[in-house]
Motif scaffolding. Structure first.
Motif, PDB file in Angstrom:
ATOM      1  N   GLU A 168     -21.621   0.557   5.809  1.00  0.00           N
ATOM      2  CA  GLU A 168     -21.018   1.099   4.592  1.00  0.00           C
ATOM      3  C   GLU A 168     -20.958  -0.008   3.530  1.00  0.00           C
ATOM      4  N   HIS A 221     -20.396   5.449   9.414  1.00  0.00           N
ATOM      5  CA  HIS A 221     -20.819   5.884   8.084  1.00  0.00           C
ATOM      6  C   HIS A 221     -19.986   7.084   7.662  1.00  0.00           C
ATOM      7  N   SER A 239     -24.581   5.936  -0.288  1.00  0.00           N
ATOM      8  CA  SER A 239     -24.245   4.509  -0.262  1.00  0.00           C
ATOM      9  C   SER A 239     -25.068   3.737  -1.286  1.00  0.00           C
TER      10      SER A 239
END
Length: 357
Positions: free
Chosen positions: A70, A272, A102
């Motif tokens: 992340e 994630h 992201s």
């Protein structure tokens, strides 16, 4: 009562093949032969056909970004320094994010940090950014997060996971080309799309709900159902619009319990955002019973198996970190319970939910 004066993406292009218009969009920003553009591109596309389609001029910078983890504030700061060194004192005329949520968040963050002093961790919160960002463009190659539409860039900092929430964060331009999301692995397609579905469930069941948010949220959920339950032939177009509308819905409302717990989970265990949301959603029957039932139906249809027992044997220190991060997201819990949310969101409640995971 003071109403929110919320900013939305001012310019957008939608349609199959629309990625080809990126060069025209950037030409409007280039005023001299020295003006350069930074393309922040998910490294998964390196060596793939999309790389050859990036309209980079000789003076431009292609910044391959690693989203294995992340996005972290330290990574944003390191990428910003790379861009500053490349520019030798000059900022790019545009920063283009090309990838999933992201990557889009990293592009937003870089464009902000090029014009705001200090490290990105100092801007985690609401309306802390002081100066407008460099012009920035978002082009999703995954759909679901709503990052293309939102006023936040979600970052993991030294002591919290929290976005830089600001009107300056919003993209100046987005290009939504359904051709770009073809061929995504099923698990990733599901987890990212469920972020969008969960946005809708949290917004529509929250105390912040209003007719503006409801209009976008209900349509977003309808589109998600066509994609994940009905196998609609135009699924790529529908998922791309569901993602955008989900982002619009929460812009004038808020997410809720799933996102609050997911932030704590990913801060400590590194999951994630998409899969983290799914792990959390599967234990939230008491919060969103109908949404959880339908979510499980979607999982079954697409043969998705979530990790189980992930908090078993966790140290007390890590459990406390998760509780602290999750309980610190006041607007999210306010949307769940209202102004007296602190009476409900106790360490015991959060622990019990985490232990079910």
């Amino acid at each position: 009562m003071k109403f929110r004066n919320f900013k939305t993406v001012p310019r957008m292009i939608f349609g199959r093949g629309s990625f080809e218009q990126l060069d025209d969009v950037l030409a409007e920003q280039r005023q001299t032969d020295q003006d350069f553009v930074v393309f922040a591109v998910d490294s998964v596309h390196k060596g793939k056909p999309l790389e050859g389609r990036i309209p980079a001029l000789p003076q431009d910078m292609i910044l391959w970004v690693d989203v294995t983890d992340e996005p972290k504030t330290t990574y944003v700061d390191a990428l910003t320094i790379e861009v500053q060194k490349f520019g030798k004192g000059n900022n790019p005329v545009s920063v283009v994010g090309l990838g999933g949520g992201s990557t889009l968040d990293l592009a937003k963050a870089i464009s902000l940090m090029l014009t705001n002093e200090g490290g990105s961790a100092s801007y985690q919160g609401w309306d802390l950014i002081k100066n407008p960002a460099v012009h920035h463009v978002g082009i999703p190659t995954l759909s679901g997060t709503g990052a293309e539409a939102s006023r936040t860039t979600v970052l993991t900092g030294p002591d919290k996971k929290l976005g830089m929430n600001s009107d300056y964060t919003v993209f100046d331009q987005i290009i939504m080309d359904p051709d770009l999301i073809k061929g995504v692995p099923t698990d990733q397609w599901f987890y990212t799309g469920m972020d969008c579905y969960i946005h809708g469930i949290e917004a529509l069941n929250g105390t912040y709900i209003n007719e503006f948010a409801r209009a976008f949220g209900e349509k977003s959920l309808d589109l998600c159902r066509e994609v994940y339950l009905d196998d609609h032939p135009d699924a790529d177009e529908k998922l791309m619009m569901a993602s955008y509308m989900g982002g619009q819905s929460i812009a004038y409302s808020q997410v809720g319990a799933c996102h609050a717990l997911s932030y704590g989970l990913s801060y400590v265990l590194g999951y994630h955002h998409g899969i983290g949301n799914c792990i959390v959603m599967d234990v939230l029957d008491e919060f969103y019973p109908e949404g959880v039932r339908e979510f499980r139906e979607m999982m079954k249809k697409h043969n998705i198996t979530l990790p189980k027992g992930i908090t078993k044997g966790m140290s007390e220190d890590d459990m406390q970190k998760m509780i602290r991060v999750s309980s610190g997201l006041a607007p999210l819990w306010d949307n769940v319970y209202g102004p007296d949310w602190q009476q409900h969101v106790t360490p015991a409640l959060l622990r019990s939910l985490f232990e079910k995971m």
